[in-house]
Write an enzyme that holds these catalytic residues in place. Structure first.
Site, PDB file in Angstrom:
ATOM      1  N   HIS A 156       3.141  -5.179   3.765  1.00 24.52           N
ATOM      2  CA  HIS A 156       3.169  -5.711   5.231  1.00 24.52           C
ATOM      3  C   HIS A 156       2.754  -7.249   5.028  1.00 24.52           C
ATOM      4  O   HIS A 156       1.919  -7.409   4.096  1.00 24.52           O
ATOM      5  CB  HIS A 156       2.099  -4.958   5.919  1.00 24.52           C
ATOM      6  CG  HIS A 156       2.542  -3.378   6.050  1.00 24.52           C
ATOM      7  ND1 HIS A 156       3.455  -3.232   7.239  1.00 24.52           N
ATOM      8  CD2 HIS A 156       2.125  -2.407   5.704  1.00 24.52           C
ATOM      9  CE1 HIS A 156       3.452  -1.930   7.217  1.00 24.52           C
ATOM     10  NE2 HIS A 156       2.761  -1.251   6.363  1.00 24.52           N
ATOM     11  N   HIS A 185       0.910  -1.174   0.035  1.00 25.49           N
ATOM     12  CA  HIS A 185       0.078   0.100   0.079  1.00 25.49           C
ATOM     13  C   HIS A 185       0.829   1.212   0.131  1.00 25.49           C
ATOM     14  O   HIS A 185       2.212   1.086   0.409  1.00 25.49           O
ATOM     15  CB  HIS A 185      -0.871   0.027   1.167  1.00 25.49           C
ATOM     16  CG  HIS A 185      -0.570   0.248   2.613  1.00 25.49           C
ATOM     17  ND1 HIS A 185      -1.241   0.538   3.591  1.00 25.49           N
ATOM     18  CD2 HIS A 185       0.825   0.291   2.818  1.00 25.49           C
ATOM     19  CE1 HIS A 185      -0.294   0.793   4.536  1.00 25.49           C
ATOM     20  NE2 HIS A 185       0.934   0.586   4.399  1.00 25.49           N
ATOM     21  N   CYS A 197       5.980   5.610   4.669  1.00 20.31           N
ATOM     22  CA  CYS A 197       4.729   5.246   4.021  1.00 20.31           C
ATOM     23  C   CYS A 197       4.344   6.017   2.784  1.00 20.31           C
ATOM     24  O   CYS A 197       3.299   5.580   2.233  1.00 20.31           O
ATOM     25  CB  CYS A 197       3.809   5.048   5.239  1.00 20.31           C
ATOM     26  SG  CYS A 197       4.464   4.113   6.626  1.00 20.31           S
ATOM     27  N   ASP A 252      -5.142 -10.391  -1.025  1.00 22.03           N
ATOM     28  CA  ASP A 252      -3.819 -11.063  -0.927  1.00 22.03           C
ATOM     29  C   ASP A 252      -3.096 -10.842  -1.896  1.00 22.03           C
ATOM     30  O   ASP A 252      -3.296 -11.161  -3.241  1.00 22.03           O
ATOM     31  CB  ASP A 252      -4.033 -12.518  -0.448  1.00 22.03           C
ATOM     32  CG  ASP A 252      -2.805 -13.214  -0.024  1.00 22.03           C
ATOM     33  OD1 ASP A 252      -1.984 -12.720   0.551  1.00 22.03           O
ATOM     34  OD2 ASP A 252      -2.772 -14.408  -0.297  1.00 22.03           O
ATOM     35  N   HIS A 253      -1.816 -10.730  -1.857  1.00 17.21           N
ATOM     36  CA  HIS A 253      -0.714 -10.165  -2.942  1.00 17.21           C
ATOM     37  C   HIS A 253      -1.185  -8.992  -3.811  1.00 17.21           C
ATOM     38  O   HIS A 253      -1.070  -9.344  -5.103  1.00 17.21           O
ATOM     39  CB  HIS A 253      -0.432 -11.499  -3.747  1.00 17.21           C
ATOM     40  CG  HIS A 253       0.534 -12.237  -2.720  1.00 17.21           C
ATOM     41  ND1 HIS A 253       0.258 -12.908  -1.384  1.00 17.21           N
ATOM     42  CD2 HIS A 253       1.779 -12.666  -2.922  1.00 17.21           C
ATOM     43  CE1 HIS A 253       1.155 -13.616  -0.872  1.00 17.21           C
ATOM     44  NE2 HIS A 253       2.152 -13.476  -1.776  1.00 17.21           N
ATOM     45  N   HIS A 274       4.813  -0.078  -0.214  1.00 17.31           N
ATOM     46  CA  HIS A 274       5.660  -0.963   0.652  1.00 17.31           C
ATOM     47  C   HIS A 274       4.871  -2.132   1.028  1.00 17.31           C
ATOM     48  O   HIS A 274       3.535  -1.676   0.952  1.00 17.31           O
ATOM     49  CB  HIS A 274       6.291   0.052   1.584  1.00 17.31           C
ATOM     50  CG  HIS A 274       5.386   0.393   2.810  1.00 17.31           C
ATOM     51  ND1 HIS A 274       4.839   1.662   2.417  1.00 17.31           N
ATOM     52  CD2 HIS A 274       4.842  -0.017   3.816  1.00 17.31           C
ATOM     53  CE1 HIS A 274       3.851   2.027   3.580  1.00 17.31           C
ATOM     54  NE2 HIS A 274       3.811   0.808   4.233  1.00 17.31           N
ATOM     55  N   GLU A 333      -1.159  -4.653  11.369  1.00 20.08           N
ATOM     56  CA  GLU A 333      -0.541  -4.023  10.540  1.00 20.08           C
ATOM     57  C   GLU A 333       1.102  -4.667  10.515  1.00 20.08           C
ATOM     58  O   GLU A 333       1.836  -5.326   9.607  1.00 20.08           O
ATOM     59  CB  GLU A 333      -0.352  -2.593  10.030  1.00 20.08           C
ATOM     60  CG  GLU A 333       0.425  -2.231   8.830  1.00 20.08           C
ATOM     61  CD  GLU A 333       0.051  -0.824   8.552  1.00 20.08           C
ATOM     62  OE1 GLU A 333      -0.807  -0.440   7.550  1.00 20.08           O
ATOM     63  OE2 GLU A 333       0.633   0.057   9.310  1.00 20.08           O
TER      64      GLU A 333
HETATM   65 NI    NI Z   1       2.462   0.507   5.832  1.00 16.90          NI
END
Ligand code: NI
Length: 280
Positions: A177, A150, A169, A218-219, A175, A263
């Protein structure tokens, strides 16, 4: 606003037979960290958490001596669980076992403490809870995971303001998570209209969350590939809210009560219904 102290104690145990074919409740406790009765051989291993509320004693500062809670769980709840599982085998659902344990533990909770919540963990990732406000209702909470990228960015702010607010961020390329999600659903397991004895059949619950949440997120790059975040900053707070909305119409006859998103192990947000409260 009313305030309250809440104290939680966990005991870990196994209720299957040992090598001698017995459940030995007279066995001394040498490792309560690992559990008592010990998990001898390959047997189910469970945890019970009792949360109590009340006013701490002005001298000791104790709301309830945790030794008394241990004693209560070990002398009342665990032998009762062992007996019921012996009678009905592992076909007894976790929800039914918890409903059997609640009145026994609530009645024996040392005064002036009051049992507020009783939680049975059947794995480190799956738990069932009853709260004092609605003892006929059981909340099932299961963890799931997904990985996603995100970028935290608000078009309404200038580039400088975005960098100041979101720091690293705000990286234009995003980046990632590894998110962990805890989904909680609530139902009276004995109410008509659902599978008897359970909040939702677990495989069905997992399929629902997988289909409506994990497959969607996901992904993925959340900003670029998930329509819900096209104009909504994918903060962990907003992710919790979006997951709640993705799921809320799909868990009938249960009710979606809470969604908690980690997160990182240090950062999490949750979104839920006030009447059931957070699942923890
Ligand atoms: Ni983040």
């Amino acid at each position: 606003m009313a305030t309250a102290i809440r104290l939680t104690r966990e005991v870990r145990f196994s209720v299957d037979r040992d090598w001698a074919g017995q459940i030995d409740f007279d066995r001394p406790i040498h490792n309560s960290w690992g559990g008592w009765p010990s998990a001898v051989g390959l047997v189910p291993y469970l945890c019970l958490r009792a949360s109590v509320t009340g006013s701490p004693d002005p001298v000791t500062g104790y709301l309830c001596n945790i030794k008394r809670i241990d004693e209560l769980l070990r002398s009342t709840a665990i032998p009762l669980a062992a007996r019921k599982l012996d009678q009905r085998g592992w076909k007894l659902s976790a929800e039914q076992l918890l409903q059997i344990l609640w009145p026994a533990v609530a009645a024996e909770t040392p005064s002036p403490a009051t049992l507020a919540e009783l939680t049975l963990l059947s794995t480190p990732y799956l738990r069932y809870a009853i709260k004092r406000e609605q003892t006929e209702m059981v909340t099932l909470t299961q963890q799931f995971e997904f990985s996603a990228a995100h970028r935290l960015h608000c078009p309404a702010l200038s580039d400088d303001e975005n960098r100041q607010t979101f720091g690293k961020c705000n990286n234009p390329h995003g980046h990632g998570h590894n998110y962990v999600v805890e989904v909680s659903v609530t139902r009276d397991p004995e109410a008509a209209g659902g599978a008897p004895g359970c909040v939702l059949p677990l495989p069905e619950f997992e399929r629902i969350v997988d289909t409506h949440v994990i497959e969607v997120l996901d992904h993925k790059h959340l900003n670029e590939q998930v329509p819900q975040f096209a104009a909504l900053n994918p903060s962990v707070e907003n992710i919790a809210r979006v997951i709640f909305d993705l799921l809320k119409d799909h868990v009938a006859p249960a009710t979606l009560s809470n969604v908690k998103v980690f997160e990182t192990p240090k950062t999490w947000a949750e979104y839920g219904r006030a009447e059931y409260g957070p699942a923890e």
